[in-house]
Every structure is written in structure tokens, then in C-alpha cells.
Design a protein around this motif. Structure first.
Motif, PDB file in Angstrom:
ATOM      1  N   UNK A   1       0.974  -0.948  -0.005  1.00 23.06           N
ATOM      2  CA  UNK A   1      -0.050   0.016   0.006  1.00 23.06           C
ATOM      3  C   UNK A   1       0.740   1.185  -0.078  1.00 23.06           C
ATOM      4  N   UNK A   2       1.954   1.143   0.770  1.00 26.70           N
ATOM      5  CA  UNK A   2       2.822   2.295   0.725  1.00 26.70           C
ATOM      6  C   UNK A   2       3.409   2.838  -0.624  1.00 26.70           C
ATOM      7  N   UNK A   3       4.017   1.627  -1.054  1.00 25.74           N
ATOM      8  CA  UNK A   3       4.350   1.835  -2.529  1.00 25.74           C
ATOM      9  C   UNK A   3       3.221   2.246  -3.526  1.00 25.74           C
ATOM     10  N   UNK A   4       2.284   1.822  -3.519  1.00 28.94           N
ATOM     11  CA  UNK A   4       1.131   2.336  -4.295  1.00 28.94           C
ATOM     12  C   UNK A   4       0.816   3.762  -4.231  1.00 28.94           C
ATOM     13  N   UNK A   5       0.742   4.470  -2.751  1.00 20.20           N
ATOM     14  CA  UNK A   5       0.673   5.475  -2.541  1.00 20.20           C
ATOM     15  C   UNK A   5       1.655   6.543  -2.735  1.00 20.20           C
ATOM     16  N   UNK A   6       3.037   6.035  -2.903  1.00 12.09           N
ATOM     17  CA  UNK A   6       4.116   6.851  -3.022  1.00 12.09           C
ATOM     18  C   UNK A   6       4.351   8.075  -3.981  1.00 12.09           C
ATOM     19  N   UNK A   7       3.719   7.823  -5.144  1.00 13.42           N
ATOM     20  CA  UNK A   7       3.769   9.056  -6.095  1.00 13.42           C
ATOM     21  C   UNK A   7       3.090  10.017  -5.838  1.00 13.42           C
ATOM     22  N   UNK A   8       2.015   9.956  -4.672  1.00 17.10           N
ATOM     23  CA  UNK A   8       1.302  11.046  -4.051  1.00 17.10           C
ATOM     24  C   UNK A   8       1.723  11.243  -2.697  1.00 17.10           C
ATOM     25  N   UNK A   9       2.950  10.752  -2.227  1.00 11.73           N
ATOM     26  CA  UNK A   9       3.375  11.262  -1.286  1.00 11.73           C
ATOM     27  C   UNK A   9       4.369  12.280  -1.211  1.00 11.73           C
ATOM     28  N   UNK A  10       4.595  13.246  -0.220  1.00  2.90           N
ATOM     29  CA  UNK A  10       5.662  14.359  -0.371  1.00  2.90           C
ATOM     30  C   UNK A  10       6.894  13.961   0.301  1.00  2.90           C
ATOM     31  N   UNK A  11       6.753  13.245   1.179  1.00  4.86           N
ATOM     32  CA  UNK A  11       7.960  12.862   2.132  1.00  4.86           C
ATOM     33  C   UNK A  11       7.924  11.455   2.629  1.00  4.86           C
ATOM     34  N   UNK A  12       8.994  10.843   2.312  1.00  3.65           N
ATOM     35  CA  UNK A  12       9.234   9.466   2.987  1.00  3.65           C
ATOM     36  C   UNK A  12      10.367   9.414   3.870  1.00  3.65           C
ATOM     37  N   UNK A  13      10.075   9.208   5.138  1.00  3.81           N
ATOM     38  CA  UNK A  13      11.133   9.316   6.338  1.00  3.81           C
ATOM     39  C   UNK A  13      11.587   7.999   6.712  1.00  3.81           C
ATOM     40  N   UNK A  14      13.054   7.539   6.381  1.00  2.00           N
ATOM     41  CA  UNK A  14      13.405   6.389   6.616  1.00  2.00           C
ATOM     42  C   UNK A  14      14.428   6.431   7.903  1.00  2.00           C
ATOM     43  N   UNK A  15      13.838   5.627   8.809  1.00  2.00           N
ATOM     44  CA  UNK A  15      14.573   5.672  10.024  1.00  2.00           C
ATOM     45  C   UNK A  15      15.956   5.339  10.406  1.00  2.00           C
ATOM     46  N   UNK A  16      16.261   3.907   9.324  1.00  2.00           N
ATOM     47  CA  UNK A  16      17.502   3.483   9.671  1.00  2.00           C
ATOM     48  C   UNK A  16      17.860   2.557   8.198  1.00  2.00           C
ATOM     49  N   UNK A  17      19.242   2.321   7.889  1.00  2.00           N
ATOM     50  CA  UNK A  17      19.350   1.375   6.780  1.00  2.00           C
ATOM     51  C   UNK A  17      18.564   0.189   6.525  1.00  2.00           C
ATOM     52  N   UNK A  18      18.071  -0.160   7.775  1.00  2.61           N
ATOM     53  CA  UNK A  18      16.969  -1.243   7.784  1.00  2.61           C
ATOM     54  C   UNK A  18      15.900  -1.136   7.058  1.00  2.61           C
ATOM     55  N   UNK A  19      15.236   0.154   7.537  1.00  6.64           N
ATOM     56  CA  UNK A  19      14.118   0.734   6.828  1.00  6.64           C
ATOM     57  C   UNK A  19      14.308   0.656   5.379  1.00  6.64           C
TER      58      UNK A  19
ATOM     59  N   UNK B   1      -0.139  18.272   2.656  1.00  4.19           N
ATOM     60  CA  UNK B   1       0.829  17.462   1.871  1.00  4.19           C
ATOM     61  C   UNK B   1       0.680  16.027   2.964  1.00  4.19           C
ATOM     62  N   UNK B   2       1.569  15.093   2.322  1.00  6.40           N
ATOM     63  CA  UNK B   2       1.541  13.926   2.830  1.00  6.40           C
ATOM     64  C   UNK B   2       2.995  13.175   3.172  1.00  6.40           C
ATOM     65  N   UNK B   3       2.892  12.561   4.337  1.00  4.56           N
ATOM     66  CA  UNK B   3       4.304  12.121   4.726  1.00  4.56           C
ATOM     67  C   UNK B   3       4.294  10.684   5.310  1.00  4.56           C
ATOM     68  N   UNK B   4       5.012   9.948   4.836  1.00  3.60           N
ATOM     69  CA  UNK B   4       5.146   8.426   5.240  1.00  3.60           C
ATOM     70  C   UNK B   4       6.461   8.232   5.967  1.00  3.60           C
ATOM     71  N   UNK B   5       6.114   7.731   7.407  1.00  3.45           N
ATOM     72  CA  UNK B   5       7.194   7.036   8.096  1.00  3.45           C
ATOM     73  C   UNK B   5       7.588   5.774   7.914  1.00  3.45           C
ATOM     74  N   UNK B   6       8.986   5.367   7.443  1.00  3.25           N
ATOM     75  CA  UNK B   6       9.235   4.018   7.089  1.00  3.25           C
ATOM     76  C   UNK B   6      10.174   3.353   8.149  1.00  3.25           C
ATOM     77  N   UNK B   7       9.569   2.547   9.029  1.00  2.00           N
ATOM     78  CA  UNK B   7      10.298   2.029  10.291  1.00  2.00           C
ATOM     79  C   UNK B   7       9.950   0.750  10.763  1.00  2.00           C
ATOM     80  N   UNK B   8      10.669   0.293  11.788  1.00  2.00           N
ATOM     81  CA  UNK B   8      10.493  -0.954  12.188  1.00  2.00           C
ATOM     82  C   UNK B   8       9.075  -1.093  13.109  1.00  2.00           C
ATOM     83  N   UNK B   9       9.028  -2.024  13.729  1.00  2.00           N
ATOM     84  CA  UNK B   9       7.870  -2.122  14.739  1.00  2.00           C
ATOM     85  C   UNK B   9       7.937  -1.284  15.748  1.00  2.00           C
ATOM     86  N   UNK B  10       7.177  -0.138  15.828  1.00  2.00           N
ATOM     87  CA  UNK B  10       7.355   0.965  17.102  1.00  2.00           C
ATOM     88  C   UNK B  10       8.431   1.960  16.669  1.00  2.00           C
TER      89      UNK B  10
END
Length: 287
Positions: free
Chosen positions: A52-70, A144-153
Motif C-alpha cells: 500500500x505504501x508503494x502504491x501511494x508513494x507517487x502522491x506522497x511528498x515525504x518518505x522518512x526512513x529511520x535506518x538502513x534497515x528501513x 501534504x502527505x508524509x510517510x514514516x518507514x520504520x520497524x515495529x514501533x
């Protein structure tokens, strides 16, 4: 040779997937290392959120990656499923560390779309990312839309700032963290580090990993065979020397009882300088 003193080693406690890169970078700076992952990383149990996150990515203004694992699990799971992962032109990719930024570039995200704390920032965290994000992408996130890409919690600090600025914020968990099960070499290495703290300097990059350390150490003191052999003594954490890549991590190490903790930036040169300072080969500052 008999009587020869073993060199001091840097113990890398990062997840196994990141260990090889750090071993190479430390070797290039003449720092001897050993890898003792204190945290296991596994893909999220349910891949539906990632799709779902990949499907919405073209309409997302920011994706925040918390770590290399993310970064790894966000992109590599997509590729394993046969999906396309071209980065949308409108989307900023934010992260707090140079390792995550490198991982994003390696997976095709244009450097011009990556935002991270300035190189001269006192600390590499969300608090130092937010002003840079406002400078580069604007302070008004209304509509604007923002997505937080992270682990559990995870921390909500940046998500809260984005919401306060008007953004619609969502999150996707792309990996799970767990306490590792040490194999026999890992148990031996942990025992060696505890029994010879003057020959080891720990590198801590996760508070949660430090939380696993006490129980893992206790596991190395299970009854020996034969039963007549003496059991190992409990760890004397006060004799341990460690580098920590954030103040929160340093505080967790001190709470465990670690006697000497030095704060360093999470880059190879700073870690090498901190290692040399703690191992006694130089008195140069690690920052």
C-alpha cells in the motif's frame, strides 16, 4: 607467540546485514573488529502495508526512513515481489544518518531528493533533521502527505512535528526487531569480551540492542559441561569501555552499568578516532 598480548578489538553490535560494510570501513582505517550482533532484523510479518505504501508513494511528498534497515526492507521486499521502484519526482526522502543516505542512493534515489541533518550538526537525529527539512522542503505542510518507514514501533517526534505543520502522516512497519539467539562462536566472543574488557571496545548503535545484552550475557553462564567445571562470573559492566552513536544510546549503556561511554558520530572516521582514544593508542578527540 606465547605471552603475546592480543590487540584491542572494536566490537560491532549492529545487525548482521550491516556488519560486513562496517568491517570493511573499519579495516580501511586500520581498526581491528569483531562482529557481535545484538539485535536481529526480520521482514514485517504482513507485507500488505508495504504494498500500500508503494502504491501511494507517487502522491506522497515525504518518505522518512529511520535506518538502513528501513531502506533495505522498503526497497528489497518490493524488488523481490517483482515491483518497480523508480523514485517519484515529487517525493523527498529523509533520513537522519549517512548510512541510510548511502543506502537510498544505492537503490536509485537521486541525491538531490535526499534530506538529512547537516554534516556539522551536533547530533544526527530527528531534532536536527526537522530544521533542515523545513529549509529544503518548506515549513508549511498543509495538504501534504508524509510517510514514516520504520520497524515495529519507534519515536513519534518527527511525525508530531509534521502533523503540527499540517501534514497527513502515516507509517509503515517494514521490519521487526528481536533479541538474537547467539551461536557457539557468538557466545564465545561475548564471553571473551566480558572476561577481557581491556582488550575490547564496544560500539553501540541501538538502545534496544543494549537492552538485550544483559540476558544474552546471562545465557553464556548456563551450567557448563562437565558439571564440576566452575561457572563463569557475572559481567562486571563497570570495566567495559564503549562508544555510543547517540546520547540516548549512551544513557542506556550507562543504565546497564557500563563504566566508560564516549559519544561519537555514526561515521567511520569518528568511530575510529573514538576507538583509538579508548584503546590508548591516541589522545585525539573522536568528534
Amino acid at each position: 607467540m606465547p605471552g603475546e598480548v592480543a590487540p584491542v578489538r572494536l566490537l560491532l553490535t549492529r545487525p548482521r546485514a550491516q556488519a560486513d560494510d562496517w568491517v570493511r570501513r573499519m579495516a580501511a582505517l586500520d581498526v581491528p573488529t569483531a562482529s557481535l550482533p545484538l539485535i536481529d532484523i526480520a521482514p514485517a510479518a504482513d507485507p500488505a502495508g508495504l504494498a500500500q505504501a508503494w502504491s501511494a508513494l507517487p502522491a506522497t511528498d515525504l518518505a522518512m526512513f529511520v535506518s538502513p534497515n528501513a531502506v533495505e526492507h522498503f526497497f528489497d521486499r518490493r524488488r523481490a515481489d517483482g515491483g518497480q521502484d523508480a523514485w517519484p519526482d515529487r517525493t523527498w526522502a529523509a533520513t537522519v544518518g549517512p548510512g541510510s543516505a548511502r543506502a537510498l542512493v544505492e537503490r536509485g534515489v537521486p541525491e538531490a531528493r535526499i534530506v538529512q541533518p547537516p554534516a556539522e550538526a551536533d547530533s544526527l537525529d530527528s531534532e536536527h533533521l526537522w530544521p533542515e527539512l523545513c529549509r529544503v522542503a518548506g515549513a508549511d505542510w498543509t495538504g501534504r502527505r508524509a510517510l514514516l518507514v520504520r520497524g515495529d514501533g519507534g519515536r513519534e517526534w518527527l511525525g508530531d512535528r509534521l502533523r503540527e505543520a499540517g501534514a497527513a502522516v502515516s507509517a509503515v512497519s517494514v521490519y521487526r526487531r528481536a533479541c538474537p539467539v547467539l551461536d557457539a562462536p557468538g557466545r564465545r566472543l561475548l564471553r571473551e569480551a566480558i572476561e577481557a574488557p581491556d582488550r575490547h571496545v564496544w560500539l553501540f548503535s541501538s538502545s534496544e540492542a543494549i537492552g538485550h545484552l544483559d540476558s544474552l550475557e546471562q545465557g553464556t553462564r548456563e551450567p557448563a559441561a562437565p558439571p564440576s567445571d566452575p561457572l563463569p562470573m557475572p559481567a562486571d559492566w563497570g570495566r567495559v569501555r564503549a562508544l555510543a552513536t547517540h546520547e540516548r544510546i549512551a544513557a542506556r549503556a550507562r543504565a546497564l552499568g557500563v563504566g566508560h561511554v564516549v559519544l561519537v558520530r555514526p561515521d567511520a572516521a569518528a568511530v575510529a578516532a573514538g576507538f583509538r582514544m579508548l584503546s590508548g593508542s591516541t589522545l585525539e578527540s573522536p568528534t
